[in-house]
Motif scaffolding. Structure first.
Motif, PDB file in Angstrom:
ATOM      1  N   UNK A 157       0.852  -0.818   0.009  1.00  0.00           N
ATOM      2  CA  UNK A 157       0.156   0.261   0.062  1.00  0.00           C
ATOM      3  C   UNK A 157       0.494   0.928   0.211  1.00  0.00           C
ATOM      4  N   UNK A 158       1.936   1.455   1.041  1.00  0.00           N
ATOM      5  CA  UNK A 158       3.244   2.328   0.670  1.00  0.00           C
ATOM      6  C   UNK A 158       3.981   2.687  -0.837  1.00  0.00           C
ATOM      7  N   UNK A 159       4.059   1.342  -1.738  1.00  0.00           N
ATOM      8  CA  UNK A 159       4.853   1.382  -2.622  1.00  0.00           C
ATOM      9  C   UNK A 159       3.471   2.262  -3.540  1.00  0.00           C
ATOM     10  N   UNK A 160       2.157   1.625  -3.391  1.00  0.00           N
ATOM     11  CA  UNK A 160       0.791   1.810  -4.532  1.00  0.00           C
ATOM     12  C   UNK A 160       1.290   3.461  -3.955  1.00  0.00           C
ATOM     13  N   UNK A 161       1.123   4.194  -3.258  1.00  0.00           N
ATOM     14  CA  UNK A 161       1.146   5.423  -2.522  1.00  0.00           C
ATOM     15  C   UNK A 161       2.254   6.658  -3.640  1.00  0.00           C
ATOM     16  N   UNK A 162       3.218   5.598  -3.010  1.00  0.00           N
ATOM     17  CA  UNK A 162       4.122   6.275  -3.876  1.00  0.00           C
ATOM     18  C   UNK A 162       4.235   6.623  -5.908  1.00  0.00           C
ATOM     19  N   UNK A 163       3.167   5.315  -5.334  1.00  0.00           N
ATOM     20  CA  UNK A 163       3.569   5.266  -6.964  1.00  0.00           C
ATOM     21  C   UNK A 163       2.753   6.267  -7.606  1.00  0.00           C
ATOM     22  N   UNK A 164       1.302   6.526  -7.542  1.00  0.00           N
ATOM     23  CA  UNK A 164       0.238   7.495  -7.175  1.00  0.00           C
ATOM     24  C   UNK A 164       0.927   8.838  -7.208  1.00  0.00           C
ATOM     25  N   UNK A 192      -6.818  14.183   2.737  1.00  0.00           N
ATOM     26  CA  UNK A 192      -6.877  13.817   3.880  1.00  0.00           C
ATOM     27  C   UNK A 192      -8.087  13.311   4.689  1.00  0.00           C
ATOM     28  N   UNK A 193      -9.228  13.650   3.882  1.00  0.00           N
ATOM     29  CA  UNK A 193     -10.743  13.021   4.253  1.00  0.00           C
ATOM     30  C   UNK A 193     -11.563  11.827   4.435  1.00  0.00           C
ATOM     31  N   UNK A 194     -10.289  10.889   3.111  1.00  0.00           N
ATOM     32  CA  UNK A 194     -10.117  10.070   2.521  1.00  0.00           C
ATOM     33  C   UNK A 194     -10.116   9.507   4.083  1.00  0.00           C
ATOM     34  N   UNK A 195      -8.846   9.999   4.289  1.00  0.00           N
ATOM     35  CA  UNK A 195      -7.344   9.037   4.895  1.00  0.00           C
ATOM     36  C   UNK A 195      -8.348   9.323   6.053  1.00  0.00           C
ATOM     37  N   UNK A 196      -8.829   9.865   6.864  1.00  0.00           N
ATOM     38  CA  UNK A 196     -10.054   9.847   8.465  1.00  0.00           C
ATOM     39  C   UNK A 196     -10.660   9.226   8.104  1.00  0.00           C
ATOM     40  N   UNK A 197     -11.717   9.140   6.579  1.00  0.00           N
ATOM     41  CA  UNK A 197     -12.561   8.581   7.180  1.00  0.00           C
ATOM     42  C   UNK A 197     -12.463   7.078   7.046  1.00  0.00           C
ATOM     43  N   UNK A 242     -21.742   6.207   0.113  1.00  0.00           N
ATOM     44  CA  UNK A 242     -21.740   6.406  -1.308  1.00  0.00           C
ATOM     45  C   UNK A 242     -21.895   7.838  -1.882  1.00  0.00           C
ATOM     46  N   UNK A 243     -21.449   8.327   0.130  1.00  0.00           N
ATOM     47  CA  UNK A 243     -21.807  10.109  -0.821  1.00  0.00           C
ATOM     48  C   UNK A 243     -19.974  10.248  -0.370  1.00  0.00           C
ATOM     49  N   UNK A 244     -19.046   9.448  -0.066  1.00  0.00           N
ATOM     50  CA  UNK A 244     -18.000   9.548  -0.198  1.00  0.00           C
ATOM     51  C   UNK A 244     -16.831   8.474  -1.217  1.00  0.00           C
ATOM     52  N   UNK A 245     -17.518   7.962  -1.806  1.00  0.00           N
ATOM     53  CA  UNK A 245     -17.146   6.898  -2.863  1.00  0.00           C
ATOM     54  C   UNK A 245     -16.349   8.348  -3.917  1.00  0.00           C
ATOM     55  N   UNK A 246     -16.840   9.231  -4.340  1.00  0.00           N
ATOM     56  CA  UNK A 246     -15.717  10.140  -5.397  1.00  0.00           C
ATOM     57  C   UNK A 246     -14.853  10.396  -4.702  1.00  0.00           C
ATOM     58  N   UNK A 247     -15.085  11.527  -3.454  1.00  0.00           N
ATOM     59  CA  UNK A 247     -13.802  12.356  -2.546  1.00  0.00           C
ATOM     60  C   UNK A 247     -12.139  10.535  -2.467  1.00  0.00           C
ATOM     61  N   UNK A 248     -13.066   9.451  -2.179  1.00  0.00           N
ATOM     62  CA  UNK A 248     -11.987   8.490  -1.597  1.00  0.00           C
ATOM     63  C   UNK A 248     -11.457   8.026  -3.127  1.00  0.00           C
ATOM     64  N   UNK A 266     -10.654   9.998  -5.852  1.00  0.00           N
ATOM     65  CA  UNK A 266     -10.183  11.038  -5.938  1.00  0.00           C
ATOM     66  C   UNK A 266      -9.244  11.081  -5.098  1.00  0.00           C
ATOM     67  N   UNK A 267      -8.859  11.357  -3.680  1.00  0.00           N
ATOM     68  CA  UNK A 267      -8.271  10.917  -2.693  1.00  0.00           C
ATOM     69  C   UNK A 267      -7.468   9.740  -2.037  1.00  0.00           C
ATOM     70  N   UNK A 268      -7.289   8.939  -3.516  1.00  0.00           N
ATOM     71  CA  UNK A 268      -6.421   7.491  -3.736  1.00  0.00           C
ATOM     72  C   UNK A 268      -5.765   7.560  -2.457  1.00  0.00           C
ATOM     73  N   UNK A 269      -4.218   8.154  -2.493  1.00  0.00           N
ATOM     74  CA  UNK A 269      -3.521   8.048  -1.525  1.00  0.00           C
ATOM     75  C   UNK A 269      -4.304   8.157  -0.333  1.00  0.00           C
ATOM     76  N   UNK A 270      -4.364   8.911   0.219  1.00  0.00           N
ATOM     77  CA  UNK A 270      -5.329   8.484   2.013  1.00  0.00           C
ATOM     78  C   UNK A 270      -6.053   7.705   2.152  1.00  0.00           C
ATOM     79  N   UNK A 271      -6.251   7.212   1.112  1.00  0.00           N
ATOM     80  CA  UNK A 271      -6.700   5.534   1.085  1.00  0.00           C
ATOM     81  C   UNK A 271      -5.544   4.616   1.737  1.00  0.00           C
ATOM     82  N   UNK A 272      -4.822   4.569   0.544  1.00  0.00           N
ATOM     83  CA  UNK A 272      -3.584   3.446   0.467  1.00  0.00           C
ATOM     84  C   UNK A 272      -3.063   3.552   1.761  1.00  0.00           C
TER      85      UNK A 272
END
Length: 170
Positions: free
Chosen positions: A38-45, A78-83, A101-107, A109-115
């Motif tokens: 996940x860290x490597x994917x975040x770095x690639x992202x 940051x929103x995706x990370x905290x959520x 469903x309301x947070x899917x688009x934020x997650x 876009x914020x894929x780095x936070x999710x990873x």
């Protein structure tokens, strides 16, 4: 004839199966590998986002657009990370579901936070393990109570009374 129910089965977690119950089958190695992945994917992202930003600079879109792009990705990450991190530790019976469903688009876009949230949670336990363990422990406890209650009710109730019931004649 009483049917003895089997002990409840744990719910599998993606990439871990049911090894989270007893931490067997390479659980620690898998947790480490998935966190590192996940860290490597975040770095690639992050590298891809940097290339996109440089493309915007080459296109000379202006500082306002470039600033808005950076702010949008930073806020969404940051929103995706905290959520996401909150979803891993929150009680599943909470009113807000993990797939809001309301947070899917934020997650997305914020894929780095999710990873990064996935990697951070993997350092502690399998992501979602706390929720599954609580549900599994409740199911096992209910099963044991039912089994104990069934064992106490076995046999002929008339044989346990020790004769006639008080107040009845006959």
């Amino acid at each position: 004839m009483s049917e003895q129910r089997e002990r409840p089965e744990p719910e599998p977690i993606r990439f871990y199966g049911t090894t989270w119950v007893d931490h067997s089958g390479g659980y620690l190695l898998r947790r480490f590998a998935l966190g590192l992945g996940a860290v490597l994917l975040a770095a690639a992202g992050a590298l891809v986002l940097r290339l996109a930003y440089q493309g915007m600079a080459i296109a000379e879109t202006g500082t306002v657009v470039s600033t808005l792009l950076v702010v949008a990705f930073a806020v969404c990450s940051s929103m995706a990370f905290s959520r996401t991190l909150g979803d891993y530790v929150r009680d599943p019976d909470d009113a807000r579901g993990p797939d809001d469903a309301s947070m899917r688009s934020v997650k997305v876009i914020g894929f780095l936070g999710v990873l990064l949230a996935y990697a951070l949670r993997s350092a502690v336990e399998a992501p979602g393990e706390k929720q599954r363990r609580a549900a599994y422990d409740r199911a096992v406890e209910r099963h044991e109570r039912r089994s104990a209650h069934r064992a106490a009710r076995r046999g002929n109730p008339a044989a346990r009374r020790g004769g006639r019931r008080p107040g009845r004649r006959g």
